[in-house]
Design a protein around this motif. Structure first.
Motif, PDB file in Angstrom:
ATOM      1  N   UNK A  58      61.734  38.296  17.991  1.00 17.55           N
ATOM      2  CA  UNK A  58      62.203  37.180  18.970  1.00 17.55           C
ATOM      3  C   UNK A  58      63.782  37.085  18.378  1.00 17.55           C
ATOM      4  N   UNK A  59      64.501  36.707  19.300  1.00 13.47           N
ATOM      5  CA  UNK A  59      65.962  36.142  19.090  1.00 13.47           C
ATOM      6  C   UNK A  59      66.009  34.673  19.932  1.00 13.47           C
TER       7      UNK A  59
ATOM      8  N   UNK B 231      69.187  45.061  19.728  1.00 17.58           N
ATOM      9  CA  UNK B 231      69.501  43.924  20.668  1.00 17.58           C
ATOM     10  C   UNK B 231      70.546  43.212  20.551  1.00 17.58           C
ATOM     11  N   UNK B 232      70.903  42.752  19.169  1.00 14.68           N
ATOM     12  CA  UNK B 232      72.096  42.062  18.930  1.00 14.68           C
ATOM     13  C   UNK B 232      73.134  42.791  19.345  1.00 14.68           C
ATOM     14  N   UNK B 233      73.361  44.156  19.169  1.00 16.70           N
ATOM     15  CA  UNK B 233      74.639  44.786  19.648  1.00 16.70           C
ATOM     16  C   UNK B 233      74.535  44.991  21.042  1.00 16.70           C
ATOM     17  N   UNK B 234      73.536  45.151  21.929  1.00 15.94           N
ATOM     18  CA  UNK B 234      73.606  45.021  23.209  1.00 15.94           C
ATOM     19  C   UNK B 234      73.952  43.703  23.754  1.00 15.94           C
TER      20      UNK B 234
ATOM     21  N   UNK C 123      73.351  33.581  17.169  1.00 11.46           N
ATOM     22  CA  UNK C 123      72.234  34.307  17.439  1.00 11.46           C
ATOM     23  C   UNK C 123      71.443  34.135  16.269  1.00 11.46           C
ATOM     24  N   UNK C 124      70.091  33.753  16.322  1.00 11.83           N
ATOM     25  CA  UNK C 124      69.248  33.741  15.203  1.00 11.83           C
ATOM     26  C   UNK C 124      67.925  34.558  15.328  1.00 11.83           C
ATOM     27  N   UNK C 125      67.435  35.283  14.032  1.00 14.83           N
ATOM     28  CA  UNK C 125      66.562  36.041  14.457  1.00 14.83           C
ATOM     29  C   UNK C 125      65.264  35.030  14.296  1.00 14.83           C
ATOM     30  N   UNK C 126      64.244  35.408  15.235  1.00 17.18           N
ATOM     31  CA  UNK C 126      63.040  34.659  15.228  1.00 17.18           C
ATOM     32  C   UNK C 126      63.199  33.541  16.101  1.00 17.18           C
TER      33      UNK C 126
ATOM     34  N   UNK D  17      70.310  27.152  25.169  1.00 18.25           N
ATOM     35  CA  UNK D  17      69.381  27.884  24.307  1.00 18.25           C
ATOM     36  C   UNK D  17      68.401  28.952  25.003  1.00 18.25           C
ATOM     37  N   UNK D  18      68.316  29.962  24.553  1.00 18.98           N
ATOM     38  CA  UNK D  18      67.590  30.799  25.205  1.00 18.98           C
ATOM     39  C   UNK D  18      66.519  31.349  24.067  1.00 18.98           C
ATOM     40  N   UNK D  19      65.322  31.653  24.318  1.00 25.84           N
ATOM     41  CA  UNK D  19      64.306  32.493  23.389  1.00 25.84           C
ATOM     42  C   UNK D  19      64.047  33.971  24.079  1.00 25.84           C
ATOM     43  N   UNK D  20      64.548  34.820  23.435  1.00 23.14           N
ATOM     44  CA  UNK D  20      64.414  36.291  23.768  1.00 23.14           C
ATOM     45  C   UNK D  20      63.409  36.893  23.276  1.00 23.14           C
ATOM     46  N   UNK D  21      62.423  37.413  23.860  1.00 23.10           N
ATOM     47  CA  UNK D  21      61.498  38.167  23.241  1.00 23.10           C
ATOM     48  C   UNK D  21      61.753  39.768  23.705  1.00 23.10           C
ATOM     49  N   UNK D  22      61.662  40.838  22.532  1.00 25.83           N
ATOM     50  CA  UNK D  22      62.027  42.028  22.686  1.00 25.83           C
ATOM     51  C   UNK D  22      60.880  43.242  22.126  1.00 25.83           C
ATOM     52  N   UNK D  23      61.010  44.309  22.302  1.00 24.10           N
ATOM     53  CA  UNK D  23      60.166  45.287  21.781  1.00 24.10           C
ATOM     54  C   UNK D  23      60.840  46.434  21.138  1.00 24.10           C
TER      55      UNK D  23
END
Length: 299
Positions: free
Chosen positions: A223-224, A269-272, A287-290, A256-262
């Motif tokens: 998550x981000x 993902x941060x770079x993108x 941008x926070x991890x988790x 504020x948004x919660x992003x789930x990625x694989x």
């Protein structure tokens, strides 16, 4: 030996059950948060751990002993939210008394009182009476009292409630500094503060332990949490969802948004996201991890 062990711990006041069948096992280490709505049973649990009251049912052990046992003298301390010193005596006199009650000699008690005042940056206030101190300074003196004897466990009830940012910061820094030697259990409604300080979060509701959340669980890497400046939420949702390796994006609250990625690459993902922001001239705030503690507890 476990720091705290509770089995079926319950407490009733007449017909009102304040704590219901709490099972809990805690190890010494990082600060632990205790959260929950008013009336959830947090103060009752603290009082049971300190030995101020006895359980209606169940068992509790602190460092292998019953709360209040003489073997815990100097090893366990607490700071109630409304703790205050006697206004008629200076700070040093009172802390010396508390140290003496823990078994320090008169000379050692004075040295210990000055040591804990130095920990909270108030050694120069030793000769002052509590009524001459600001609210924040008085709270720090109260925390100094709880640190007498370098206890292994300290229970703090709303330690930064009502404090200005500078005093609150000093208390957070002190907890972080001492965390390697002392385990703190902190009851507070300030989730942002607890998220920074604590490694584990216990959630009480209606007298029951409903959640135990680790701030370091492996799922955090999936998550981000993204916080934007002023933005069009629909455009953010569509643009981020179109990026590679994005499983989902959800708007949590204002900007504020919660992003789930694989993605298996730590910063892919941060770079993108940074490239996306640059291309669209979008300003991000963080941008926070988790996931945030608030999201973990209430989603």
């Amino acid at each position: 030996m476990r720091l705290i062990e509770c089995k079926g711990l319950s407490k009733s006041y007449g017909s009102k059950q304040a704590l219901k069948q709490v099972d809990l096992s805690l190890e010494a280490g990082e600060p632990i948060a205790l959260v929950g709505p008013n009336g959830a049973g947090k103060t009752t649990l603290f009082s049971l751990l300190c030995g101020y009251i006895t359980p209606t049912a169940g068992e509790v052990r602190i460092l292998g002993h019953k709360p209040g046992d003489n073997a815990l003298l100097g090893r366990v301390a607490s700071l109630p939210q409304d703790a205050s010193l006697d206004p008629n005596f200076d700070v040093l006199t009172q802390l010396v008394l508390f140290a003496t009650l823990q078994g320090f000699s008169k000379a050692d008690a004075k040295a210990e009182a000055l040591r804990v005042l130095s920990l909270v940056d108030l050694a120069d206030c030793a000769s002052q009476k509590p009524k001459s101190l600001s609210h924040g300074m008085a709270k720090r003196v109260a925390i100094a009292q709880a640190l007498i004897g370098s206890p292994e466990l300290v229970l703090l009830d709303e330690p930064t409630a009502g404090l200005d940012p500078a005093n609150a910061k000093k208390i957070r820094e002190l907890v972080t500094e001492l965390a390697g030697k002392t385990t703190f259990i902190i009851s507070s409604h300030n989730l942002d503060e607890l998220e920074k300080l604590c490694g584990q979060v216990l959630y009480l509701e209606l007298g029951q332990l409903t959640q135990s959340v680790s701030m370091d669980d492996n799922q955090q890497d999936q998550y981000l949490t993204l916080t934007m400046q002023q933005c069009d939420p629909d455009k953010i949702l569509a643009a981020v969802m179109a990026l590679p390796d994005i499983s989902s994006i959800e708007k949590k609250q204002h900007n504020e948004f919660l992003i789930k990625h694989n993605s298996e690459e730590a910063y892919a993902i941060e770079s993108a996201l940074f490239s996306l922001f640059k291309h669209n001239n979008w300003q991000y705030k963080a941008i926070l991890r988790g996931r945030t503690l608030e999201d973990k507890l209430f989603s």
